[in-house]
Design a protein around this motif. Structure first.
Motif, PDB file in Angstrom:
ATOM      1  N   ARG A 199       1.637   7.216  -7.121  1.00  0.00           N
ATOM      2  CA  ARG A 199       0.634   7.481  -7.119  1.00  0.00           C
ATOM      3  C   ARG A 199      -0.009   7.786  -8.302  1.00  0.00           C
ATOM      4  O   ARG A 199      -0.869   8.587  -9.279  1.00  0.00           O
ATOM      5  N   GLY A 200       1.257   8.641  -8.922  1.00  0.00           N
ATOM      6  CA  GLY A 200       1.414   9.919  -9.783  1.00  0.00           C
ATOM      7  C   GLY A 200       0.105  11.482  -9.508  1.00  0.00           C
ATOM      8  O   GLY A 200       0.300  11.835  -8.210  1.00  0.00           O
ATOM      9  N   ASN A 201      -1.090  11.161  -9.894  1.00  0.00           N
ATOM     10  CA  ASN A 201      -1.734  12.619  -9.840  1.00  0.00           C
ATOM     11  C   ASN A 201      -3.246  12.270  -8.738  1.00  0.00           C
ATOM     12  O   ASN A 201      -2.899  12.768  -8.661  1.00  0.00           O
ATOM     13  N   ARG A 202      -2.761  11.397  -8.671  1.00  0.00           N
ATOM     14  CA  ARG A 202      -4.237  10.546  -8.070  1.00  0.00           C
ATOM     15  C   ARG A 202      -3.409  11.090  -5.997  1.00  0.00           C
ATOM     16  O   ARG A 202      -2.885  10.986  -6.079  1.00  0.00           O
ATOM     17  N   SER A 203      -5.677  11.043  -5.857  1.00  0.00           N
ATOM     18  CA  SER A 203      -5.230  11.421  -4.288  1.00  0.00           C
ATOM     19  C   SER A 203      -4.463   9.957  -3.022  1.00  0.00           C
ATOM     20  O   SER A 203      -5.357   8.875  -4.061  1.00  0.00           O
ATOM     21  N   VAL A 204      -4.410  10.037  -1.853  1.00  0.00           N
ATOM     22  CA  VAL A 204      -4.161   9.174  -1.342  1.00  0.00           C
ATOM     23  C   VAL A 204      -5.662   8.769  -1.214  1.00  0.00           C
ATOM     24  O   VAL A 204      -5.642   7.484  -0.753  1.00  0.00           O
ATOM     25  N   GLY A 205      -6.920   9.402  -1.322  1.00  0.00           N
ATOM     26  CA  GLY A 205      -7.740   8.720  -0.942  1.00  0.00           C
ATOM     27  C   GLY A 205      -8.513   8.187  -2.179  1.00  0.00           C
ATOM     28  O   GLY A 205      -9.181   7.043  -1.903  1.00  0.00           O
ATOM     29  N   THR A 206      -8.052   8.094  -2.751  1.00  0.00           N
ATOM     30  CA  THR A 206      -7.977   7.325  -4.514  1.00  0.00           C
ATOM     31  C   THR A 206      -7.573   6.200  -4.217  1.00  0.00           C
ATOM     32  O   THR A 206      -8.133   4.647  -4.403  1.00  0.00           O
ATOM     33  N   VAL A 207      -6.658   6.523  -3.704  1.00  0.00           N
ATOM     34  CA  VAL A 207      -5.579   5.006  -2.931  1.00  0.00           C
ATOM     35  C   VAL A 207      -6.171   4.062  -2.346  1.00  0.00           C
ATOM     36  O   VAL A 207      -5.802   2.932  -2.526  1.00  0.00           O
TER      37      VAL A 207
ATOM     38  N   LEU B 191      -7.686  -0.022  -2.733  1.00  0.00           N
ATOM     39  CA  LEU B 191      -7.503  -0.819  -1.866  1.00  0.00           C
ATOM     40  C   LEU B 191      -8.214  -1.082  -0.589  1.00  0.00           C
ATOM     41  O   LEU B 191      -8.071  -2.229   0.376  1.00  0.00           O
ATOM     42  N   ASN B 192      -9.738  -0.404  -0.760  1.00  0.00           N
ATOM     43  CA  ASN B 192     -10.529  -0.593   0.384  1.00  0.00           C
ATOM     44  C   ASN B 192     -10.595  -0.741   1.386  1.00  0.00           C
ATOM     45  O   ASN B 192     -10.521  -1.453   2.304  1.00  0.00           O
ATOM     46  N   MET B 193      -9.665   0.042   1.673  1.00  0.00           N
ATOM     47  CA  MET B 193      -9.702   0.733   2.714  1.00  0.00           C
ATOM     48  C   MET B 193      -9.939   1.621   3.672  1.00  0.00           C
ATOM     49  O   MET B 193      -9.394   2.748   2.471  1.00  0.00           O
ATOM     50  N   ASN B 194      -9.782   2.589   4.586  1.00  0.00           N
ATOM     51  CA  ASN B 194      -9.832   3.332   5.388  1.00  0.00           C
ATOM     52  C   ASN B 194      -8.727   4.505   4.729  1.00  0.00           C
ATOM     53  O   ASN B 194      -7.610   4.517   5.431  1.00  0.00           O
ATOM     54  N   VAL B 195      -9.285   6.085   4.895  1.00  0.00           N
ATOM     55  CA  VAL B 195      -8.235   6.735   4.174  1.00  0.00           C
ATOM     56  C   VAL B 195      -7.451   6.985   5.504  1.00  0.00           C
ATOM     57  O   VAL B 195      -6.195   7.676   5.208  1.00  0.00           O
ATOM     58  N   LEU B 196      -7.835   6.667   6.681  1.00  0.00           N
ATOM     59  CA  LEU B 196      -7.196   7.813   7.858  1.00  0.00           C
ATOM     60  C   LEU B 196      -6.252   6.829   8.140  1.00  0.00           C
ATOM     61  O   LEU B 196      -4.904   7.027   8.398  1.00  0.00           O
ATOM     62  N   THR B 197      -6.566   5.297   8.191  1.00  0.00           N
ATOM     63  CA  THR B 197      -5.534   4.340   8.890  1.00  0.00           C
ATOM     64  C   THR B 197      -4.325   4.963   7.657  1.00  0.00           C
ATOM     65  O   THR B 197      -3.077   4.230   7.547  1.00  0.00           O
ATOM     66  N   LEU B 198      -4.880   4.577   5.902  1.00  0.00           N
ATOM     67  CA  LEU B 198      -3.357   4.894   4.983  1.00  0.00           C
ATOM     68  C   LEU B 198      -2.463   5.746   5.296  1.00  0.00           C
ATOM     69  O   LEU B 198      -1.090   6.527   5.341  1.00  0.00           O
ATOM     70  N   ARG B 199      -3.623   7.101   5.622  1.00  0.00           N
ATOM     71  CA  ARG B 199      -2.069   8.783   5.832  1.00  0.00           C
ATOM     72  C   ARG B 199      -1.782   8.537   7.250  1.00  0.00           C
ATOM     73  O   ARG B 199      -0.123   8.956   6.904  1.00  0.00           O
ATOM     74  N   LYS B 200      -2.020   6.923   8.342  1.00  0.00           N
ATOM     75  CA  LYS B 200      -1.601   7.041   9.657  1.00  0.00           C
ATOM     76  C   LYS B 200      -0.266   6.106   8.677  1.00  0.00           C
ATOM     77  O   LYS B 200       1.158   6.888   9.324  1.00  0.00           O
TER      78      LYS B 200
ATOM     79  N   ILE C 238       1.631   6.530   6.475  1.00  0.00           N
ATOM     80  CA  ILE C 238       2.304   7.446   5.261  1.00  0.00           C
ATOM     81  C   ILE C 238       3.199   8.522   6.705  1.00  0.00           C
ATOM     82  O   ILE C 238       4.244   8.474   6.828  1.00  0.00           O
ATOM     83  N   ARG C 239       2.326   9.216   6.990  1.00  0.00           N
ATOM     84  CA  ARG C 239       3.325   9.869   8.167  1.00  0.00           C
ATOM     85  C   ARG C 239       4.609   9.311   9.340  1.00  0.00           C
ATOM     86  O   ARG C 239       5.577   9.228   9.380  1.00  0.00           O
ATOM     87  N   VAL C 240       3.833   7.966   9.872  1.00  0.00           N
ATOM     88  CA  VAL C 240       5.115   6.902  10.388  1.00  0.00           C
ATOM     89  C   VAL C 240       5.670   6.504   9.845  1.00  0.00           C
ATOM     90  O   VAL C 240       6.734   6.708  10.187  1.00  0.00           O
ATOM     91  N   SER C 241       5.990   6.154   8.601  1.00  0.00           N
ATOM     92  CA  SER C 241       6.638   5.980   7.364  1.00  0.00           C
ATOM     93  C   SER C 241       7.823   6.528   6.966  1.00  0.00           C
ATOM     94  O   SER C 241       8.579   6.911   7.056  1.00  0.00           O
TER      95      SER C 241
ATOM     96  N   ALA D 255       0.799  -1.293   0.157  1.00  0.00           N
ATOM     97  CA  ALA D 255       0.113  -0.050   0.057  1.00  0.00           C
ATOM     98  C   ALA D 255       0.603   0.950   0.195  1.00  0.00           C
ATOM     99  O   ALA D 255       1.122   2.154  -0.692  1.00  0.00           O
ATOM    100  N   LEU D 256       1.915   1.108   1.206  1.00  0.00           N
ATOM    101  CA  LEU D 256       3.010   2.619   0.983  1.00  0.00           C
ATOM    102  C   LEU D 256       3.224   2.699  -0.718  1.00  0.00           C
ATOM    103  O   LEU D 256       3.972   3.605  -1.035  1.00  0.00           O
ATOM    104  N   ALA D 257       3.847   1.573  -1.528  1.00  0.00           N
ATOM    105  CA  ALA D 257       4.402   1.909  -2.397  1.00  0.00           C
ATOM    106  C   ALA D 257       3.715   2.054  -3.424  1.00  0.00           C
ATOM    107  O   ALA D 257       3.767   3.076  -4.516  1.00  0.00           O
ATOM    108  N   LYS D 258       2.486   1.538  -3.189  1.00  0.00           N
ATOM    109  CA  LYS D 258       1.976   2.324  -4.150  1.00  0.00           C
ATOM    110  C   LYS D 258       0.943   3.468  -4.588  1.00  0.00           C
ATOM    111  O   LYS D 258       0.556   4.463  -4.862  1.00  0.00           O
TER     112      LYS D 258
END
Length: 69
Positions: A22-30, A34-43, A45-48, A15-18
């Protein structure tokens, strides 16, 4: 109400690699793709980013800590 979703380490890394590719797509789109919560993915990213910024203690010391030895 949904229970807490757990993800494997492999999924998290993919997911982090994607997000990085992502190019010009938003984190929300990614997150939607991935069928996951955007807040989880943002977290993730922040931790990484924090982990990459502070790789941990380094053996080299500050000049103030040097001795004449």
């Amino acid at each position: 109400m949904k229970g807490k979703q757990t993800y494997s380490v492999e999924f998290r890394e993919q997911a982090l690699a994607k997000v990085l590719q992502r190019g010009n797509r938003s984190v929300g789109t990614v997150a939607s793709e991935l069928n996951m919560n955007v807040l989880t993915l943002r977290k993730w990213i922040r931790v990484s980013n924090a982990t990459n910024r502070n790789p941990g203690p380094v053996d080299a010391r500050r000049p103030e800590d040097w001795s004449l030895e």
